[in-house]
Design an enzyme around this catalytic site. Sequence first.
Site, PDB file in Angstrom:
ATOM      1  N   ASP A 140       0.825  -1.210   0.000  1.00 33.02           N
ATOM      2  CA  ASP A 140       0.000   0.000   0.000  1.00 33.02           C
ATOM      3  C   ASP A 140       0.855   1.254   0.000  1.00 33.02           C
ATOM      4  O   ASP A 140       1.496   1.575   0.998  1.00 33.02           O
ATOM      5  CB  ASP A 140      -0.890   0.013   1.249  1.00 33.02           C
ATOM      6  CG  ASP A 140      -2.058  -0.939   1.135  1.00 33.02           C
ATOM      7  OD1 ASP A 140      -2.761  -0.888   0.114  1.00 33.02           O
ATOM      8  OD2 ASP A 140      -2.259  -1.738   2.075  1.00 33.02           O
ATOM      9  N   ASP A 189     -10.495  -4.872  -0.964  1.00 33.63           N
ATOM     10  CA  ASP A 189      -9.462  -4.396  -0.041  1.00 33.63           C
ATOM     11  C   ASP A 189     -10.084  -3.554   1.069  1.00 33.63           C
ATOM     12  O   ASP A 189     -10.683  -2.518   0.803  1.00 33.63           O
ATOM     13  CB  ASP A 189      -8.466  -3.545  -0.851  1.00 33.63           C
ATOM     14  CG  ASP A 189      -7.260  -3.099  -0.047  1.00 33.63           C
ATOM     15  OD1 ASP A 189      -7.076  -3.580   1.086  1.00 33.63           O
ATOM     16  OD2 ASP A 189      -6.497  -2.263  -0.581  1.00 33.63           O
TER      17      ASP A 189
HETATM   18  C1  DX5 Z   1      -6.326   0.786   2.956  1.00 34.92           C
HETATM   19  C2  DX5 Z   1      -5.374  -0.199   2.321  1.00 34.92           C
HETATM   20  C3  DX5 Z   1      -5.664  -1.629   2.652  1.00 34.92           C
HETATM   21  C4  DX5 Z   1      -5.636  -1.939   4.098  1.00 34.92           C
HETATM   22  C5  DX5 Z   1      -6.000  -3.369   4.373  1.00 34.92           C
HETATM   23  O1  DX5 Z   1      -6.079   2.048   2.479  1.00 34.92           O
HETATM   24  O2  DX5 Z   1      -5.424  -0.059   0.924  1.00 34.92           O
HETATM   25  O3  DX5 Z   1      -4.820  -2.489   1.929  1.00 34.92           O
HETATM   26  O4  DX5 Z   1      -4.408  -1.683   4.670  1.00 34.92           O
HETATM   27  O5  DX5 Z   1      -5.902  -3.555   5.721  1.00 34.92           O
HETATM   28  P1  DX5 Z   1      -7.077  -4.116   6.615  1.00 34.92           P
HETATM   29  O6  DX5 Z   1      -7.212  -5.566   6.242  1.00 34.92           O
HETATM   30  O7  DX5 Z   1      -6.581  -3.892   7.994  1.00 34.92           O
HETATM   31  O8  DX5 Z   1      -8.322  -3.342   6.315  1.00 34.92           O
HETATM   32 ZN    ZN Z   2      -4.556  -1.640  -0.395  1.00 35.93          ZN
END
Ligand code: DX5
Ligand code: ZN
Length: 212
Positions: free
Chosen positions: A32, A172
């Site tokens: 990310d 996501d």
């Molecule tokens: C949010 C990110 C995600 C997130 C996923 O902006 O793109 O990839 O980190 O993490 P969880 O599973 O904790 O929602």
């Molecule tokens: Zn993400």
Amino acid sequence: MEISLSILTINYNRIEEDLKPLASNLKYLHLDVMDGHFVPNLSFGPALIKSLRKESNLFFDTHLMISDPEKYIPQFIQAGSDCITFHLEAVKDPLALIEFIHSQNVKAGISIKPATKVEKLLPYLPYVDLVLIMSVEPGFGGQSFMESSIDKLKYLKQQKLEKGYTYWISVDGGINDETLPKVAPYLDLAVSGSFVLNALNPLENLKKLKHI
Ligand code: DX5
Ligand code: ZN
């Protein structure tokens, strides 16, 4: 369906140690990238991806939550990304960008925020390798799954079946053992971060998701 592990909430002091016990159960790592402009948070850039690349053979699924991604995509490709996903909301000419990414022999993904209508993706569906539906407002890990993403995933699956498209459908944000069963029928790749990495036993939680 496959699981892509988001390392956003990992302890950056010990990425390698923390990933080691999970690696044999993983094929995809979700990276990310945030710029403090497209989203109200900062994360990491190509340097971290490059250093992870030296240690890992996993598929690097890079999620660019940045403005003007066209300026930076070459760096993320050079760093070793296997797929680059950019946000529809951040670019003027998505088709040109998809074409450029493909010309570098990298897979191209497109993503939308929760407020963006899924129909806006229609012109790009024949060309992309991955469509990433955000089920939280991008910017932070550990948020709750938004149910409004389910209809978007259904729509993408329907389009895929009707028109014979080959893109992978991905989601996501807020994916855990309770939310994944709701979307699993429509998915090819589920992204999960905090449910796995913030668990007392990350491997156990990863296996729970894989079992679903
Ligand atoms: C949010 C990110 C995600 C997130 C996923 O902006 O793109 O990839 O980190 O993490 P969880 O599973 O904790 O929602
Ligand atoms: Zn993400």
